[in-house]
Structures are given as C-alpha cells and as structure tokens.
Design an enzyme around this catalytic site. Structure first.
Site, PDB file in Angstrom:
ATOM      1  N   GLU A 106      -2.453   5.050   2.786  1.00 54.81           N
ATOM      2  CA  GLU A 106      -2.287   3.643   2.407  1.00 54.81           C
ATOM      3  C   GLU A 106      -3.589   2.952   2.009  1.00 54.81           C
ATOM      4  OE1 GLU A 106      -0.862   5.043   5.054  1.00 54.81           O
ATOM      5  OE2 GLU A 106       1.297   4.815   4.737  1.00 54.81           O
TER       6      GLU A 106
ATOM      7  N   HIS B 264      12.221   5.826  13.279  1.00 51.48           N
ATOM      8  CA  HIS B 264      12.100   5.996  11.827  1.00 51.48           C
ATOM      9  C   HIS B 264      12.856   7.270  11.426  1.00 51.48           C
ATOM     10  CE1 HIS B 264      10.129   6.487   7.921  1.00 51.48           C
ATOM     11  NE2 HIS B 264       9.584   5.282   8.062  1.00 51.48           N
TER      12      HIS B 264
ATOM     13  N   ASP C  24       0.798  -1.234   0.000  1.00 52.45           N
ATOM     14  CA  ASP C  24       0.000   0.000   0.000  1.00 52.45           C
ATOM     15  C   ASP C  24       0.822   1.271   0.000  1.00 52.45           C
ATOM     16  OD1 ASP C  24       1.092   0.029   2.514  1.00 52.45           O
ATOM     17  OD2 ASP C  24      -0.718  -0.693   3.506  1.00 52.45           O
TER      18      ASP C  24
ATOM     19  N   HIS D  93       5.452   5.670  12.854  1.00 52.76           N
ATOM     20  CA  HIS D  93       5.739   6.469  11.659  1.00 52.76           C
ATOM     21  C   HIS D  93       4.507   6.885  10.865  1.00 52.76           C
ATOM     22  CE1 HIS D  93       4.791   3.416   8.646  1.00 52.76           C
ATOM     23  NE2 HIS D  93       5.259   2.542   9.492  1.00 52.76           N
TER      24      HIS D  93
ATOM     25  N   ARG E 205       1.593   8.604   8.984  1.00 55.79           N
ATOM     26  CA  ARG E 205       1.331  10.010   8.631  1.00 55.79           C
ATOM     27  C   ARG E 205       0.155  10.606   9.397  1.00 55.79           C
ATOM     28  NH1 ARG E 205       4.388   9.262   4.148  1.00 55.79           N
ATOM     29  NH2 ARG E 205       5.020  11.119   3.033  1.00 55.79           N
TER      30      ARG E 205
ATOM     31  N   GLU F  28       0.165  -9.053  -1.211  1.00 56.82           N
ATOM     32  CA  GLU F  28      -0.518  -8.540  -0.017  1.00 56.82           C
ATOM     33  C   GLU F  28      -1.770  -7.760  -0.436  1.00 56.82           C
ATOM     34  OE1 GLU F  28       0.745  -5.407   3.076  1.00 56.82           O
ATOM     35  OE2 GLU F  28       1.664  -7.216   3.870  1.00 56.82           O
TER      36      GLU F  28
END
Ligand code: UD1
Ligand code: UDP
Length: 384
Positions: A133, A255, A97, A222, A224, A119
């Site tokens: 995503e 990250h 994604d 991490h 967004r 996936e």
C-alpha cells in the site's frame, strides 16, 4: 458539464467513495457521474454497494480466489483501458492505496486523463510497511492532478514531495462522511438497530451479551505483511487472552482472504470454537460493523479505516502493525501500535482490561479525520 468517473474495487474504498457518489447526485446539473467498480473484492464490495444503494455503471468483475498482485494489476489496467475509452471522462477519481486505485490511476494517465486522488498524502515512508500500500499511494500521488488530503499532516507530506500547493485540498476523510450517513440512517430508521442485532445473532454473536455488561474486544486483520508468522503470533495471543479473560467476549469478523483464515484454523482448530467467549464470524455489513464498534470496549486491528473510525467513537485501538500512516490518533493517545508481536498484544490488551486509569487515558473520543463534509469539499474543488 464535467464527466467524473469514480473507480473503486475493495470494501474500504467502497465505504469511503460511497458518500462521494451520493454527493455527486446533488450536483447533477454540473457533473455527469459514472461509477466503475473493478470487483477486486466481490462479496465484501457487494455488501457495501447494497447498503449505500449504489448500482455501478461498469463492473470489471476481476476477483479470483487467491489472486496475487499481478493478477489484480494486469486485470484492472486492461479493464480500465476499455472503460476509459468508452466513458471518456474529464477526471478519474481513485481512492487511497489499493492495487485497484494505482492501476486505475495508471490507466487514466496512459490516456492523459487527469486523476483526482481521494485520501492523498498518507505516508509511512517505508515501502514495505504496509506492503504494497505505501508504494501504491506514492505512485498514485505522482500521477494525481488533484490531491484530496484528509488532514494538514497529509498535506505537509505532499508539499515535502514537491506537490504544488494549489493541487492539494484539505478535505477531511470521507470515512467520517460514511459514518455520518450510516448513523443518520439508524437515527431516521430505528428499526435498523433491531435488524442489525438480528443479523449479528445470525452471524453467531448475540449483542445482548454486550448489553448485559460483558466487555467486548473486537478484532480484524488482513495485512499482507502479517501473513504467515505474523498471523500465527496474532492468533496465539488472541487464544491466550481468550483463556485468561473468560468474562470478556472476543469477536473476530474474518476477512475472506484465505491467507487470513488458514492461521485461524491452524491455531483454533477447524471448529474455531475453542471457548464460549470466542466468536469467529463472517465479514459484517458496514452498518452491523459500526454497531459492533460502538458496543466494543477495545478494538484490536491492523486495518487502516478502523484506525480512523474507532477513535471518534471513543474506543481505544491497538494496531497490529509496526508503522502507521495515520499518526494523528497515535499522537492524540487513542491509538497504539503493538505489531504482530505475541507479547505486546497480550500485555497491551491485558493492561486495558485490568487498569481502569490506562483505559480512561486511551478512551477519550478524538476525531482528527474530519467533520463529515469531506465529500462536499471535494465536489467544490472539482467545480473550480
Ligand atoms: C485488499 C487491498 C488492501 C486493503 C484490503 C481491504 C491490495 C493489494 N490490497 O487486500 O490494501 O486494505 O483489500 O480489505 O489492493 N476475497 C474474497 N471475497 C471478497 C474479498 C476477498 O473471497 O469479497 C478473497 C479472495 O480469495 C481474494 C483474496 O481474498 O483473492 C485477496 O483479495 P485482495 O483484494 O487481493 O487482497 P486483500 O487482502 O483483500
Ligand atoms: N468493516 C466492515 N465489516 C467488517 C470489518 C470491517 O464493514 O466485518 C469496515 C470498517 O468499518 C472499515 C473498513 O471496513 O470502514 C475497513 O476495511 P479493511 O480493514 O478491510 O481495509 P483497510 O481499511 O485496512 O484498507
């Protein structure tokens, strides 16, 4: 002979595509395998290429510090236009994604090249969670000619969207193949344990602390949609847990995204060493990270991949998100959603640290995500 182009660009895609790259190496009489990395991540991608010994045939090298979604989309789309023309593959394989996978799928579609989605079929049905995503995977799903779903649930999601049954292959998740590759390598080369331990000490955390019985809370973040307020809440909760439980170690491999590091500096100060049981360290190579997951007591994360790996190791996972596209382990009781919510994070971590019965309930090993043979199923499906 079929020519297969595998495209990936970030750390998690690389981890989950690496075993597939290796699987194609066993079928060289049937497939020509070409690897293109976009370099959406640089250092964190290169760490994975190193550990799995993959040398890409093409590298778009697109990463810039602080890139946004437009930067990544445009650069991948344009870069892939040229690679696709040069390679002229029969099938393009993309993963999951990320913006790399969606832009690469779109680039292949523009040249009418069939796309295989590894996936496939994970859904929250909320296009802003996780963002971007959920939309990325829905778009890739619409383009894909072959859908490799990790579980029956992801297959059902695709059927509900009208994807024909014969275009969906339930394979398990290739992350389990990756985990097996790494654990086998450790078994065959016991010296890797010593190397992993040395690298962790160099990174700033001595695993002898866990070996001596100190419990370890392993943290990653991490997403967004957690940037800003969400990450500040997360950091404040970690800081208070850190003070409340001096006998527990908290290890956070950070990250590299500056949006992740800024709130950490804001809450913990520039030295990021508020107490002797708090360890902020650089991103770990996959082998060291798996080693640390095995040593941990609880995993606190907003990661997708870690929700699939940690339950198999019998580690309770508290997920700092409001939704998950991976409900299988939630249903099995080893994963719980806590959001980016200060009180929930504090309460749920405390509960697991203080209440052995609650811990026992969440720590039974479950593995709904496959048996480690996903890649051979994907290759077989492409042989048809
Ligand atoms: C990306 C994916 C996300 C995935 C995550 C895994 C998108 C939109 N996001 O998010 O789905 O879960 O990777 O980690 O596709 N950076 C470095 N070096 C690196 C990697 C990142 O310096 O090796 C920094 C750079 O400043 C870069 C920034 O992080 O601009 C953001 O990277 P980006 O790939 O855009 O977003 P992620 O948050 O990593
Ligand atoms: N991981 C790693 N080093 C780290 C942190 C995570 O190798 O320091 C691995 C982890 O085992 C998992 C993957 O990276 O396989 C998850 O990546 P990330 O959380 O960045 O992305 P997501 O899975 O959320 O897309």
């Amino acid at each position: 002979m079929k020519k297969i182009l595998l495209v990936f660009g970030t750390r998690p895609e690389a981890i989950k595509m690496a075993p597939l790259v290796k699987e194609f190496e066993k079928h060289l009489s049937e497939f020509e395998r070409v690897v293109c990395v976009t370099g959406q991540h640089r250092e964190m991608l290169d760490q994975v290429l190193r550990i799995f010994d993959i040398k890409p045939d093409h590298d778009l090298n697109i990463m810039t510090p602080g890139q946004d979604l437009y930067d990544v989309t445009v650069k991948v789309l344009l870069g892939m236009r040229d690679v696709l023309k040069k390679v002229s593959p029969d099938v393009v394989l993309v993963h999951g994604d990320t913006t790399t996978s969606t832009a690469a799928a779109l680039a292949a579609f523009y040249q009418r090249i069939p796309v295989g989605h590894v996936e496939a079929g994970l859904r929250t049905h909320d296009i802003y969670s996780p963002w971007p995503e959920e939309m990325n995977r829905q778009i890739t799903g619409r383009i894909a000619a072959f859908n490799f779903s990790p579980t029956q649930l992801s297959r059902r999601n695709l059927l509900a969207e009208g994807v024909p049954e014969d275009r969906i292959f339930v394979t398990g998740n290739t992350v389990i193949d990756a985990l097996h590759l790494v654990t086998e390598r450790i078994k065959e080369n016991p010296e890797f344990v010593g190397i992993a331990e040395r690298k962790l000490i160099e990174a700033g955390y001595d695993p002898a602390r866990a070996a001596s019985g100190r419990r370890l809370v392993l943290i990653t973040g991490h997403r967004r949609e957690n940037f800003g307020e969400g990450f500040l809440n997360i950091c404040k909760a970690i800081k208070d847990l850190n003070m409340k439980y001096p006998e527990v170690d908290f290890v956070y491999p950070m990250h590299l995204n500056p949006n992740v590091r800024k709130p950490i500096a804001e809450v913990f100060g520039d030295s990021r060493r508020p107490a002797s049981n708090m360890f902020f360290i650089e991103p770990l190579e996959y082998l060291e990270f798996v080693y640390l997951m095995e040593k941990s007591f609880i995993v606190l994360t907003d990661s997708g991949g870690i929700q699939e790996e940690a339950p198999g190791l019998g580690k309770p996972v508290l997920v700092m998100r409001d939704t998950t596209e991976r409900p299988e382990a939630v249903e099995a009781g080893t994963v719980k959603l806590v959001g980016a919510d200060y009180n929930k994070i504090l309460d749920e971590v405390s509960r697991l640290l203080d209440d052995p019965e609650e811990y026992r309930k969440m720590s039974g090993a479950v593995n709904p995500y496959g048996d480690g043979n996903a890649c051979s199923r994907i290759v077989s499906a492409l042989s048809l």
